[in-house]
Scaffold this motif. Sequence first.
Motif, PDB file in Angstrom:
ATOM      1  N   ALA A 123       0.831  -1.210   0.000  1.00  0.00           N
ATOM      2  CA  ALA A 123       0.000   0.000   0.000  1.00  0.00           C
ATOM      3  C   ALA A 123       0.865   1.259   0.000  1.00  0.00           C
ATOM      4  CB  ALA A 123      -0.941  -0.017   1.207  1.00  0.00           C
ATOM      5  N   SER A 124       1.964   1.233   0.736  1.00  0.00           N
ATOM      6  CA  SER A 124       2.863   2.389   0.774  1.00  0.00           C
ATOM      7  C   SER A 124       3.484   2.649  -0.596  1.00  0.00           C
ATOM      8  CB  SER A 124       3.961   2.176   1.812  1.00  0.00           C
ATOM      9  OG  SER A 124       3.413   2.081   3.101  1.00  0.00           O
ATOM     10  N   VAL A 125       3.929   1.594  -1.242  1.00  0.00           N
ATOM     11  CA  VAL A 125       4.524   1.738  -2.570  1.00  0.00           C
ATOM     12  C   VAL A 125       3.479   2.234  -3.569  1.00  0.00           C
ATOM     13  CG1 VAL A 125       5.544   0.460  -4.506  1.00  0.00           C
ATOM     14  CG2 VAL A 125       6.371   0.070  -2.174  1.00  0.00           C
ATOM     15  N   VAL A 126       2.283   1.654  -3.525  1.00  0.00           N
ATOM     16  CA  VAL A 126       1.208   2.092  -4.427  1.00  0.00           C
ATOM     17  C   VAL A 126       0.899   3.568  -4.197  1.00  0.00           C
ATOM     18  CG1 VAL A 126      -1.279   1.837  -4.913  1.00  0.00           C
ATOM     19  CG2 VAL A 126       0.174  -0.194  -4.752  1.00  0.00           C
ATOM     20  N   ASN A 127       0.832   3.971  -2.943  1.00  0.00           N
ATOM     21  CA  ASN A 127       0.514   5.363  -2.627  1.00  0.00           C
ATOM     22  C   ASN A 127       1.613   6.312  -3.109  1.00  0.00           C
ATOM     23  OD1 ASN A 127      -1.077   7.423  -1.639  1.00  0.00           O
ATOM     24  ND2 ASN A 127      -0.446   7.161   0.473  1.00  0.00           N
ATOM     25  N   ILE A 128       2.863   5.967  -2.844  1.00  0.00           N
ATOM     26  CA  ILE A 128       3.977   6.841  -3.246  1.00  0.00           C
ATOM     27  C   ILE A 128       4.088   6.931  -4.763  1.00  0.00           C
ATOM     28  CG2 ILE A 128       6.499   7.062  -3.251  1.00  0.00           C
ATOM     29  CD1 ILE A 128       6.383   5.849  -0.355  1.00  0.00           C
ATOM     30  N   VAL A 129       4.071   5.786  -5.418  1.00  0.00           N
ATOM     31  CA  VAL A 129       4.172   5.786  -6.886  1.00  0.00           C
ATOM     32  C   VAL A 129       2.953   6.482  -7.494  1.00  0.00           C
ATOM     33  CG1 VAL A 129       4.209   4.305  -8.942  1.00  0.00           C
ATOM     34  CG2 VAL A 129       5.666   3.755  -6.985  1.00  0.00           C
ATOM     35  N   GLY A 130       1.780   6.184  -6.938  1.00  0.00           N
ATOM     36  CA  GLY A 130       0.563   6.849  -7.423  1.00  0.00           C
ATOM     37  C   GLY A 130       0.632   8.354  -7.271  1.00  0.00           C
ATOM     38  N   LEU A 132       3.352  10.193  -7.148  1.00  0.00           N
ATOM     39  CA  LEU A 132       4.350  10.714  -8.096  1.00  0.00           C
ATOM     40  C   LEU A 132       3.804  10.793  -9.519  1.00  0.00           C
ATOM     41  CD1 LEU A 132       7.546   8.884  -6.788  1.00  0.00           C
ATOM     42  CD2 LEU A 132       6.992  11.321  -6.566  1.00  0.00           C
ATOM     43  N   ILE A 133       2.957   9.839  -9.883  1.00  0.00           N
ATOM     44  CA  ILE A 133       2.408   9.822 -11.241  1.00  0.00           C
ATOM     45  C   ILE A 133       1.165  10.700 -11.367  1.00  0.00           C
ATOM     46  CG2 ILE A 133       1.288   8.340 -12.977  1.00  0.00           C
ATOM     47  CD1 ILE A 133       3.144   6.063 -11.953  1.00  0.00           C
ATOM     48  N   LEU A 134       0.248  10.581 -10.403  1.00  0.00           N
ATOM     49  CA  LEU A 134      -1.060  11.219 -10.543  1.00  0.00           C
ATOM     50  C   LEU A 134      -1.149  12.659 -10.018  1.00  0.00           C
ATOM     51  CD1 LEU A 134      -3.257   8.143  -9.556  1.00  0.00           C
ATOM     52  CD2 LEU A 134      -2.892   9.069 -11.849  1.00  0.00           C
ATOM     53  N   ALA A 135      -0.444  12.953  -8.934  1.00  0.00           N
ATOM     54  CA  ALA A 135      -0.558  14.299  -8.355  1.00  0.00           C
ATOM     55  C   ALA A 135      -0.103  15.399  -9.314  1.00  0.00           C
ATOM     56  CB  ALA A 135       0.179  14.372  -7.027  1.00  0.00           C
ATOM     57  N   PRO A 136       1.007  15.229 -10.035  1.00  0.00           N
ATOM     58  CA  PRO A 136       1.392  16.298 -10.967  1.00  0.00           C
ATOM     59  C   PRO A 136       0.354  16.516 -12.084  1.00  0.00           C
ATOM     60  CG  PRO A 136       3.259  14.860 -10.561  1.00  0.00           C
ATOM     61  CD  PRO A 136       2.053  14.196  -9.957  1.00  0.00           C
ATOM     62  N   LYS A 137      -0.319  15.447 -12.483  1.00  0.00           N
ATOM     63  CA  LYS A 137      -1.289  15.547 -13.574  1.00  0.00           C
ATOM     64  C   LYS A 137      -2.670  15.974 -13.101  1.00  0.00           C
ATOM     65  CE  LYS A 137       0.940  11.919 -16.268  1.00  0.00           C
ATOM     66  NZ  LYS A 137       0.826  10.561 -16.789  1.00  0.00           N
ATOM     67  N   CYS A 138      -3.080  15.460 -11.935  1.00  0.00           N
ATOM     68  CA  CYS A 138      -4.466  15.643 -11.480  1.00  0.00           C
ATOM     69  C   CYS A 138      -4.591  16.431 -10.186  1.00  0.00           C
ATOM     70  CB  CYS A 138      -5.123  14.282 -11.287  1.00  0.00           C
ATOM     71  SG  CYS A 138      -5.044  13.207 -12.722  1.00  0.00           S
ATOM     72  N   GLY A 139      -3.490  16.859  -9.626  1.00  0.00           N
ATOM     73  CA  GLY A 139      -3.539  17.640  -8.397  1.00  0.00           C
ATOM     74  C   GLY A 139      -4.021  16.829  -7.203  1.00  0.00           C
ATOM     75  N   ILE A 140      -4.857  17.467  -6.387  1.00  0.00           N
ATOM     76  CA  ILE A 140      -5.331  16.829  -5.162  1.00  0.00           C
ATOM     77  C   ILE A 140      -6.163  15.577  -5.458  1.00  0.00           C
ATOM     78  CG2 ILE A 140      -7.433  18.228  -4.911  1.00  0.00           C
ATOM     79  CD1 ILE A 140      -6.754  18.307  -1.865  1.00  0.00           C
ATOM     80  N   GLN A 141      -6.880  15.584  -6.581  1.00  0.00           N
ATOM     81  CA  GLN A 141      -7.643  14.392  -6.953  1.00  0.00           C
ATOM     82  C   GLN A 141      -6.709  13.225  -7.267  1.00  0.00           C
ATOM     83  OE1 GLN A 141      -8.420  17.459  -8.236  1.00  0.00           O
ATOM     84  NE2 GLN A 141     -10.383  17.760  -7.227  1.00  0.00           N
ATOM     85  N   ALA A 143      -3.795  12.727  -5.853  1.00  0.00           N
ATOM     86  CA  ALA A 143      -3.344  12.226  -4.546  1.00  0.00           C
ATOM     87  C   ALA A 143      -4.426  11.366  -3.906  1.00  0.00           C
ATOM     88  CB  ALA A 143      -2.972  13.388  -3.635  1.00  0.00           C
ATOM     89  N   ALA A 144      -5.677  11.782  -4.040  1.00  0.00           N
ATOM     90  CA  ALA A 144      -6.792  10.995  -3.484  1.00  0.00           C
ATOM     91  C   ALA A 144      -6.908   9.649  -4.182  1.00  0.00           C
ATOM     92  CB  ALA A 144      -8.099  11.776  -3.608  1.00  0.00           C
ATOM     93  N   ILE A 145      -6.747   9.643  -5.493  1.00  0.00           N
ATOM     94  CA  ILE A 145      -6.818   8.383  -6.243  1.00  0.00           C
ATOM     95  C   ILE A 145      -5.689   7.454  -5.816  1.00  0.00           C
ATOM     96  CG2 ILE A 145      -6.565   7.345  -8.542  1.00  0.00           C
ATOM     97  CD1 ILE A 145      -7.995   9.932  -9.614  1.00  0.00           C
ATOM     98  N   ALA A 146      -4.493   7.986  -5.659  1.00  0.00           N
ATOM     99  CA  ALA A 146      -3.356   7.165  -5.223  1.00  0.00           C
ATOM    100  C   ALA A 146      -3.619   6.561  -3.848  1.00  0.00           C
ATOM    101  CB  ALA A 146      -2.081   8.013  -5.200  1.00  0.00           C
ATOM    102  N   THR A 147      -4.139   7.361  -2.939  1.00  0.00           N
ATOM    103  CA  THR A 147      -4.427   6.861  -1.594  1.00  0.00           C
ATOM    104  C   THR A 147      -5.554   5.838  -1.633  1.00  0.00           C
ATOM    105  OG1 THR A 147      -3.690   8.964  -0.677  1.00  0.00           O
ATOM    106  CG2 THR A 147      -4.991   7.556   0.769  1.00  0.00           C
ATOM    107  N   ALA A 148      -6.556   6.075  -2.466  1.00  0.00           N
ATOM    108  CA  ALA A 148      -7.649   5.120  -2.602  1.00  0.00           C
ATOM    109  C   ALA A 148      -7.139   3.788  -3.158  1.00  0.00           C
ATOM    110  CB  ALA A 148      -8.747   5.695  -3.501  1.00  0.00           C
ATOM    111  N   LEU A 149      -6.278   3.848  -4.155  1.00  0.00           N
ATOM    112  CA  LEU A 149      -5.694   2.613  -4.709  1.00  0.00           C
ATOM    113  C   LEU A 149      -4.855   1.880  -3.665  1.00  0.00           C
ATOM    114  CD1 LEU A 149      -4.680   3.835  -8.292  1.00  0.00           C
ATOM    115  CD2 LEU A 149      -6.566   2.284  -7.680  1.00  0.00           C
ATOM    116  N   ALA A 150      -4.169   2.631  -2.833  1.00  0.00           N
ATOM    117  CA  ALA A 150      -3.389   2.016  -1.751  1.00  0.00           C
ATOM    118  C   ALA A 150      -4.311   1.310  -0.760  1.00  0.00           C
ATOM    119  CB  ALA A 150      -2.548   3.078  -1.044  1.00  0.00           C
ATOM    120  N   SER A 151      -5.427   1.944  -0.436  1.00  0.00           N
ATOM    121  CA  SER A 151      -6.395   1.323   0.479  1.00  0.00           C
ATOM    122  C   SER A 151      -6.967   0.040  -0.111  1.00  0.00           C
ATOM    123  CB  SER A 151      -7.543   2.290   0.784  1.00  0.00           C
ATOM    124  OG  SER A 151      -7.091   3.415   1.477  1.00  0.00           O
ATOM    125  N   VAL A 152      -7.259   0.065  -1.400  1.00  0.00           N
ATOM    126  CA  VAL A 152      -7.799  -1.127  -2.063  1.00  0.00           C
ATOM    127  C   VAL A 152      -6.757  -2.246  -2.059  1.00  0.00           C
ATOM    128  CG1 VAL A 152      -8.567  -2.067  -4.284  1.00  0.00           C
ATOM    129  CG2 VAL A 152      -9.461   0.123  -3.473  1.00  0.00           C
TER     130      VAL A 152
END
Length: 188
Positions: A123-130, A132-141, A143-152
């Motif tokens: 989950a930590s790796v998914v969140n960090i990688v997510g 790094l990939i998603l926050a620059p493109k999608c902003g706060i959303q 980061a939320a998607i990365a954290t949600a994927l980590a939770s899943v």
Amino acid sequence: ALYNSAIYTTYFLAIATTNQLAPVLGRKNYADLRKLTSHLIGLSIVFGSLITFVMFTFGNYFIGRMVGSLAFVKGSETIIPLATKYVRIRAAVAPFSVVGFVAESFCLTILDTKTPALAVLVASVVNIVGDLILAPKCGIQGAAIATALASVSFGLILVNKVRKTTSEWKKIEERQQKECKEEEMKKE
């Protein structure tokens, strides 16, 4: 803070998991263990779904109340829509989060510390990688998607362990029933 606070209110299910399973595990009553585990997972799905419903239905209101004290700050009018989107993305996977807590307690009750450690690592790796990939493109959303994927990912790894363990318990239970029947036949 809103979503995390809502999730933390369900942590009693994780504590109940340990308290409910430990004595039954000590008695090695595998039928009751499977039934109890099923009920606890079911309850966690219900509570997680309830959080999803509340956050989607009333999240904007709660966030507005929380941010209300910032009304005098320039740009605060943009905070509520962004925070609401963030909360809704996180809330969409609330059942995974709550089930993950319960499944983690399940693992710890059966003295499995490796699976929860693996789940946290993944989950930590998914969140960090997510992030790094998603926050620059999608902003706060993003980061939320990365954290949600980590939770899943956290929840799925732990639920898989629960599934495997309860399947093993079912096999043990069937073997025990077969042995009891054979003993009864020998007595006759």
